[in-house]
Every structure is written in structure tokens, then in C-alpha cells.
Design a protein around this motif. Structure first.
Motif, PDB file in Angstrom:
ATOM      1  N   THR A   5      37.556   8.305 -43.964  1.00 56.05           N
ATOM      2  CA  THR A   5      37.210   9.106 -45.140  1.00 56.05           C
ATOM      3  C   THR A   5      37.405   8.306 -46.415  1.00 56.05           C
ATOM      4  O   THR A   5      36.540   8.295 -47.301  1.00 56.05           O
ATOM      5  N   ALA A   6      38.556   7.659 -46.516  1.00 54.23           N
ATOM      6  CA  ALA A   6      38.837   6.843 -47.691  1.00 54.23           C
ATOM      7  C   ALA A   6      37.787   5.744 -47.856  1.00 54.23           C
ATOM      8  O   ALA A   6      37.273   5.517 -48.959  1.00 54.23           O
ATOM      9  N   ARG A   7      37.465   5.092 -46.754  1.00 55.15           N
ATOM     10  CA  ARG A   7      36.463   4.025 -46.807  1.00 55.15           C
ATOM     11  C   ARG A   7      35.095   4.570 -47.237  1.00 55.15           C
ATOM     12  O   ARG A   7      34.409   3.970 -48.073  1.00 55.15           O
ATOM     13  N   ASN A   8      34.732   5.705 -46.683  1.00 54.06           N
ATOM     14  CA  ASN A   8      33.433   6.296 -47.015  1.00 54.06           C
ATOM     15  C   ASN A   8      33.346   6.735 -48.471  1.00 54.06           C
ATOM     16  O   ASN A   8      32.256   6.802 -49.046  1.00 54.06           O
TER      17      ASN A   8
ATOM     18  N   GLY B  71      47.700   4.073 -44.651  1.00 53.48           N
ATOM     19  CA  GLY B  71      48.035   4.783 -43.427  1.00 53.48           C
ATOM     20  C   GLY B  71      49.513   5.114 -43.385  1.00 53.48           C
ATOM     21  O   GLY B  71      50.343   4.303 -43.810  1.00 53.48           O
ATOM     22  N   VAL B  72      49.846   6.308 -42.878  1.00 49.67           N
ATOM     23  CA  VAL B  72      51.247   6.703 -42.745  1.00 49.67           C
ATOM     24  C   VAL B  72      51.545   6.987 -41.274  1.00 49.67           C
ATOM     25  O   VAL B  72      50.757   7.647 -40.588  1.00 49.67           O
TER      26      VAL B  72
ATOM     27  N   GLU C  15      46.185   3.092 -34.016  1.00 48.33           N
ATOM     28  CA  GLU C  15      44.963   3.783 -34.454  1.00 48.33           C
ATOM     29  C   GLU C  15      44.685   3.519 -35.930  1.00 48.33           C
ATOM     30  O   GLU C  15      43.551   3.259 -36.320  1.00 48.33           O
ATOM     31  N   LEU C  16      45.728   3.573 -36.732  1.00 53.41           N
ATOM     32  CA  LEU C  16      45.578   3.295 -38.162  1.00 53.41           C
ATOM     33  C   LEU C  16      45.182   1.839 -38.402  1.00 53.41           C
ATOM     34  O   LEU C  16      44.268   1.549 -39.182  1.00 53.41           O
ATOM     35  N   PHE C  17      45.857   0.931 -37.727  1.00 57.42           N
ATOM     36  CA  PHE C  17      45.622  -0.502 -37.903  1.00 57.42           C
ATOM     37  C   PHE C  17      44.172  -0.875 -37.588  1.00 57.42           C
ATOM     38  O   PHE C  17      43.572  -1.720 -38.259  1.00 57.42           O
TER      39      PHE C  17
ATOM     40  N   SER D 129      44.507  -0.661 -46.451  1.00 61.20           N
ATOM     41  CA  SER D 129      45.131  -1.668 -47.308  1.00 61.20           C
ATOM     42  C   SER D 129      46.561  -1.944 -46.871  1.00 61.20           C
ATOM     43  O   SER D 129      47.036  -3.084 -46.913  1.00 61.20           O
ATOM     44  N   ILE D 130      47.242  -0.892 -46.453  1.00 61.61           N
ATOM     45  CA  ILE D 130      48.631  -1.023 -46.024  1.00 61.61           C
ATOM     46  C   ILE D 130      48.971   0.168 -45.134  1.00 61.61           C
ATOM     47  O   ILE D 130      48.318   1.209 -45.211  1.00 61.61           O
ATOM     48  N   ILE D 131      49.983  -0.008 -44.283  1.00 61.50           N
ATOM     49  CA  ILE D 131      50.512   1.079 -43.469  1.00 61.50           C
ATOM     50  C   ILE D 131      51.994   1.217 -43.789  1.00 61.50           C
ATOM     51  O   ILE D 131      52.725   0.218 -43.794  1.00 61.50           O
TER      52      ILE D 131
END
Length: 218
Positions: free
Chosen positions: A178-181, A188-189, A198-200, A205-207
Motif C-alpha cells: 500500500t505504501a509503495r503504491n 515495517g513493524v 514477509e515484511l523484508f 525503508s526500515i523494519i
């Protein structure tokens, strides 16, 4: 140097609030009512959420519902969940303090969630207080859901913020997409419903693994 960030966008379930027990309980009630014998674990439900309540119901019923059955049971789910959604839900430890820091710094606070709009607003206002967030965007039937950027861009417009002036916090691949779109920086948290892996895989930008890092990124 003054931060360029003017708005912080947050997913709700799994990012701000742990809602998994009540979501699962509502599904289990309906499964029992309709004679389905699926026994899902908390880990299962964490995988089922993220694409909206209708998709949650569809997954909980094993993809076995017809279109009409899904619509009817989804309608029941919304009524049931609206009654029970605050039975066990709670803000993750440290979240409120971080939001206060951002708010006191003049950062606009926005919630963008695939939870039905009425439920989202009710939950956020109960847990964080009325008017604490500058805008809450939940799902309205017939409108696009995340990862479509529709609701996110609507929220940014409501608080007069450009995508490049925003930062997005979420716990799932849906949030990162969503953020990318929406052309927003993604964070990511890992304290929510989905895994680091999954986030990676979505290249945020960061997790971060604790809420205390939220304010340090702005």
C-alpha cells in the motif's frame, strides 16, 4: 534539520491495536453457527487478516462459501464484531506514548485500515479518544481496499499532506504494498500479525521491532 515528514499513517490491526482474539472469536462463533468444524489457531487468524473483514470470513470458512453465502455471513460478521470488538483489544505497549510525541511535534496522525469504517472509527475513538487522530479511513463497501492506494491517498488529502511528506507504519505485506503504491516511505513493524520475513520481502525503508523507534524515524 527540520523533518520533511508532516503526517504519519498507521495501519490499525496488528500495528496500533492487538485485535486478533476478538476477530477470531467472531469468526469461530459464525463457524459454529453454520456447522463448520474448522479449528483455527491464533497463528492461523494472523495469516487470515490484512485484506479486510470479508476476506477474513472467506478464509475462515476455508474458501467454501458461495458468493451469496459470503455476503450474508460477512454482514452477520460485521454486526457481531461491532458488538464484541473491544472485549479483548488493546493498544500495543508504548504506542500511545509514541503517538503523543508525534502529535506534540505537530505531526498529523492518520489511520488507514481494511477494517470496516464504522468498526475502525469506533475502536480508535474508544482506545485513543475522540479526535486524537486527524483522520480515520476504514473500508466502505464498494470502494477499493489496501493495497490499492485509494484510502491512503484519500486520508492524505484530508490532512493536506503530500505522499512525500508522509511515512507509513504497518505490520504486513499488504501495508508495505500500500505504501509503495501510494509512493509513501514504508516502515515495517514486527510486533503485529506477520513475520519479519514477509515484511523484508517487500523492501520497506526500515523494519522496527519496538514501538519506541517510531518517533525516532521522524
Amino acid at each position: 534539520m527540520e523533518s520533511k515528514i508532516k503526517c504519519a499513517v498507521f495501519d490499525l490491526d496488528g500495528t496500533l491495536v492487538n485485535t486478533i482474539d476478538d476477530l477470531g472469536a467472531a469468526c469461530n462463533t459464525l463457524l459454529k453457527k453454520y456447522g463448520y468444524n474448522y479449528i483455527w489457531s491464533e497463528a492461523d487468524y494472523k495469516k487470515f487478516v490484512g485484506n479486510g473483514a470479508k476476506k477474513l470470513v472467506e478464509r475462515a470458512f476455508g474458501g467454501k462459501l458461495s458468493t451469496d453465502e459470503l455476503e450474508n455471513i460477512y454482514s452477520e460478521f460485521k454486526v457481531l464484531y461491532n458488538r464484541t470488538m473491544l472485549d479483548n483489544a488493546y493498544a500495543y505497549e508504548g504506542i500511545k506514548e509514541q503517538l503523543e510525541i508525534l502529535k506534540n511535534s505537530g505531526i498529523k496522525l492518520v489511520v488507514v485500515t481494511n477494517k470496516p469504517n464504522e468498526a475502525a472509527k469506533g475502536m480508535v475513538e474508544h482506545i485513543f479518544g475522540e479526535d486524537f487522530f486527524d483522520f480515520i479511513s476504514g473500508v466502505v463497501d464498494g470502494k477499493p481496499t489496501k493495497p490499492d492506494p485509494y484510502s491512503t491517498l484519500l486520508a492524505l488529502e484530508a490532512v493536506n499532506c503530500k505522499p512525500e511528506e508522509a511515512i507509513y507504519f504497518g505490520d504486513s505485506n499488504v501495508d508495505m504494498q500500500t505504501a509503495r503504491n501510494a509512493n509513501i516511505e514504508a516502515v515495517g513493524v514486527t510486533w503485529g500479525f506477520r513475520s519479519f520475513e514477509e515484511l523484508f520481502a517487500e523492501h520497506p525503508s526500515i523494519i522496527i521491532d519496538e514501538p519506541k523507534y517510531i518517533s525516532k524515524l521522524i
